[in-house]
Design a protein around this motif. Structure first.
Motif, mmCIF file in Angstrom:
data_model
loop_
_atom_site.group_PDB
_atom_site.id
_atom_site.type_symbol
_atom_site.label_atom_id
_atom_site.label_comp_id
_atom_site.label_asym_id
_atom_site.label_seq_id
_atom_site.Cartn_x
_atom_site.Cartn_y
_atom_site.Cartn_z
ATOM 1 N N HIS A 1 0.838 -1.206 0.000
ATOM 2 C CA HIS A 1 0.000 0.000 0.000
ATOM 3 C C HIS A 1 0.870 1.252 0.000
ATOM 4 O O HIS A 1 2.096 1.188 0.074
ATOM 5 C CB HIS A 1 -0.923 -0.010 1.221
ATOM 6 C CG HIS A 1 -0.163 -0.011 2.521
ATOM 7 N ND1 HIS A 1 0.464 1.105 3.022
ATOM 8 C CD2 HIS A 1 0.069 -1.006 3.427
ATOM 9 C CE1 HIS A 1 1.052 0.811 4.179
ATOM 10 N NE2 HIS A 1 0.842 -0.469 4.440
ATOM 11 N N GLY A 2 0.214 2.401 -0.026
ATOM 12 C CA GLY A 2 0.917 3.674 -0.028
ATOM 13 C C GLY A 2 0.968 4.315 1.349
ATOM 14 O O GLY A 2 0.656 3.691 2.372
ATOM 15 N N TRP A 3 1.384 5.585 1.370
ATOM 16 C CA TRP A 3 1.513 6.351 2.617
ATOM 17 C C TRP A 3 0.169 6.411 3.329
ATOM 18 O O TRP A 3 -0.845 6.756 2.732
ATOM 19 C CB TRP A 3 2.005 7.753 2.281
ATOM 20 C CG TRP A 3 2.139 8.649 3.472
ATOM 21 C CD1 TRP A 3 1.286 9.646 3.843
ATOM 22 C CD2 TRP A 3 3.200 8.644 4.425
ATOM 23 N NE1 TRP A 3 1.740 10.255 4.977
ATOM 24 C CE2 TRP A 3 2.922 9.655 5.367
ATOM 25 C CE3 TRP A 3 4.353 7.871 4.588
ATOM 26 C CZ2 TRP A 3 3.750 9.928 6.438
ATOM 27 C CZ3 TRP A 3 5.181 8.135 5.658
ATOM 28 C CH2 TRP A 3 4.883 9.154 6.568
ATOM 29 N N GLU A 4 0.179 6.043 4.618
ATOM 30 C CA GLU A 4 -1.019 6.016 5.457
ATOM 31 C C GLU A 4 -2.093 5.086 4.874
ATOM 32 O O GLU A 4 -3.281 5.266 5.141
ATOM 33 C CB GLU A 4 -1.563 7.428 5.684
ATOM 34 C CG GLU A 4 -0.598 8.312 6.450
ATOM 35 C CD GLU A 4 -1.154 9.677 6.820
ATOM 36 O OE1 GLU A 4 -0.617 10.309 7.751
ATOM 37 O OE2 GLU A 4 -2.137 10.111 6.179
ATOM 38 N N GLY A 5 -1.652 4.101 4.100
ATOM 39 C CA GLY A 5 -2.585 3.166 3.486
ATOM 40 C C GLY A 5 -2.732 1.887 4.282
ATOM 41 O O GLY A 5 -2.166 1.725 5.377
ATOM 42 N N ARG A 6 -3.485 0.950 3.704
ATOM 43 C CA ARG A 6 -3.797 -0.325 4.368
ATOM 44 C C ARG A 6 -3.819 -1.444 3.328
ATOM 45 O O ARG A 6 -4.149 -1.204 2.147
ATOM 46 C CB ARG A 6 -5.161 -0.251 5.057
ATOM 47 C CG ARG A 6 -5.269 0.836 6.099
ATOM 48 C CD ARG A 6 -6.695 1.008 6.590
ATOM 49 N NE ARG A 6 -7.606 1.440 5.531
ATOM 50 C CZ ARG A 6 -7.717 2.696 5.092
ATOM 51 N NH1 ARG A 6 -6.966 3.645 5.597
ATOM 52 N NH2 ARG A 6 -8.577 3.000 4.127
ATOM 53 N N PRO A 7 -3.537 -2.672 3.734
ATOM 54 C CA PRO A 7 -3.605 -3.798 2.796
ATOM 55 C C PRO A 7 -4.966 -3.937 2.130
ATOM 56 O O PRO A 7 -5.057 -4.309 0.959
ATOM 57 C CB PRO A 7 -3.291 -5.011 3.674
ATOM 58 C CG PRO A 7 -2.486 -4.477 4.805
ATOM 59 C CD PRO A 7 -3.038 -3.100 5.065
ATOM 60 N N THR A 8 -6.030 -3.648 2.878
ATOM 61 C CA THR A 8 -7.376 -3.890 2.370
ATOM 62 C C THR A 8 -7.863 -2.832 1.383
ATOM 63 O O THR A 8 -8.947 -2.966 0.815
ATOM 64 C CB THR A 8 -8.363 -3.989 3.555
ATOM 65 O OG1 THR A 8 -8.118 -2.883 4.455
ATOM 66 C CG2 THR A 8 -8.174 -5.293 4.302
#
Length: 277
Positions: free
Chosen positions: A73-80
């Motif tokens: 994922h990206g910055w401040e992201g999540r797998p989902t």
């Protein structure tokens, strides 16, 4: 006065008086992510995941059985955030492992940057079966391209809404927050010190990308301009550019054309292997 206007005013004043100090504050802000909760639409795919912990403490979610596809994922992201793509890949017979990057989710650390993400990909790949593909969004996409330069092996790779070079990202951040010239220069020097390499090296135009690839970007992305995708595609000889008119920076992940293009890439990458068998 808005909060951003106030910050710009303070930075403009203190950036002249104490450039190293204000640059240090902005560097910490630039590298310290918030852990944001999943959206409602992410909950079903989260509930169906198996959580795994890799050797050095990295946390990841896993679905399905078959050849392995690794997601970042990206910055401040999540797998989902990859929910739609995860469902497509699992239905097509793949194991999907989606990492929580350093400083995100349950993975260790408080700070994050593209080099840490790239190292996390390398650590994960060392514990997983040979990778069918590696896919990254935004900073995760940039980290995929960097990790390939650092020795990551995969049959194919996908970059989604990723920047082609970090220097522009840093300059944009510094400009947005009103840092004057000396503070901007100090900010970039401090980031280079933390990531352990010159920012100029984090430019895809100098990379050797020899595996089949897919570069995806939406024209209305307001965070990372679509021209970045064009630069990545130009530097990546064996890549296809999928330019979507709409999708912004995040909604592009749910576009069915992304999932279709990923499956096409995997089929094309698989053809030479079948012919040589």
């Amino acid at each position: 006065m808005t909060t951003l206007s106030w910050i710009r005013g303070v930075n403009g004043t203190l950036g002249h008086l104490a450039p190293e100090h204000i640059a240090g504050k902005m560097r910490r802000a630039f590298m310290t992510p918030r852990n944001l909760p999943p959206r409602q639409w992410e909950l079903p795919v989260l509930a169906s995941a198996e959580r795994i912990t890799l050797r050095f403490g990295l946390s990841a979610l896993r679905w399905g059985k078959g050849p392995t596809v690794l997601l970042m994922h990206g910055w401040e992201g999540r797998p989902t955030q990859f929910a739609a793509l995860i469902e497509t890949l699992v239905q097509a017979g793949h194991t999907v492992v989606s990492l929580e990057g350093p400083g995100h989710g349950r993975s260790p650390g408080e700070q994050a940057h593209v080099v840490l993400f790239a190292r996390a990909l390398l650590e994960a790949a060392a514990e997983l079966p040979p990778l069918r593909a590696v896919i990254g969004h935004s900073m995760g996409g940039a980290s995929v391209l960097l990790a390939l330069q650092m020795g990551l092996r995969a049959e194919a790779a996908v970059s989604i809404a990723a920047p082609a070079q970090l220097l522009g990202v840093l300059r944009g951040f510094a400009h947005r927050l009103g840092l004057p010239a000396r503070a901007r220069a100090a900010f970039i020097r401090q980031v280079e010190r933390d990531v352990g390499m010159q920012i100029a090296r984090l430019d895809v135009s100098g990379y050797q990308l020899e595996l089949p690839g897919l570069v995806v970007h939406a024209a209305d992305d307001e965070l990372v301009p679509v021209t970045e995708a064009q630069a990545i595609h130009k530097a990546w000889f064996d890549s296809r550019l999928l330019r979507l008119e709409e999708g912004g920076h995040q909604r592009v992940l749910a576009d069915p054309r992304l999932s279709e293009a990923v499956l096409e890439l995997l089929a094309q990458a698989d053809a030479p292997a079948r012919q040589s068998a």
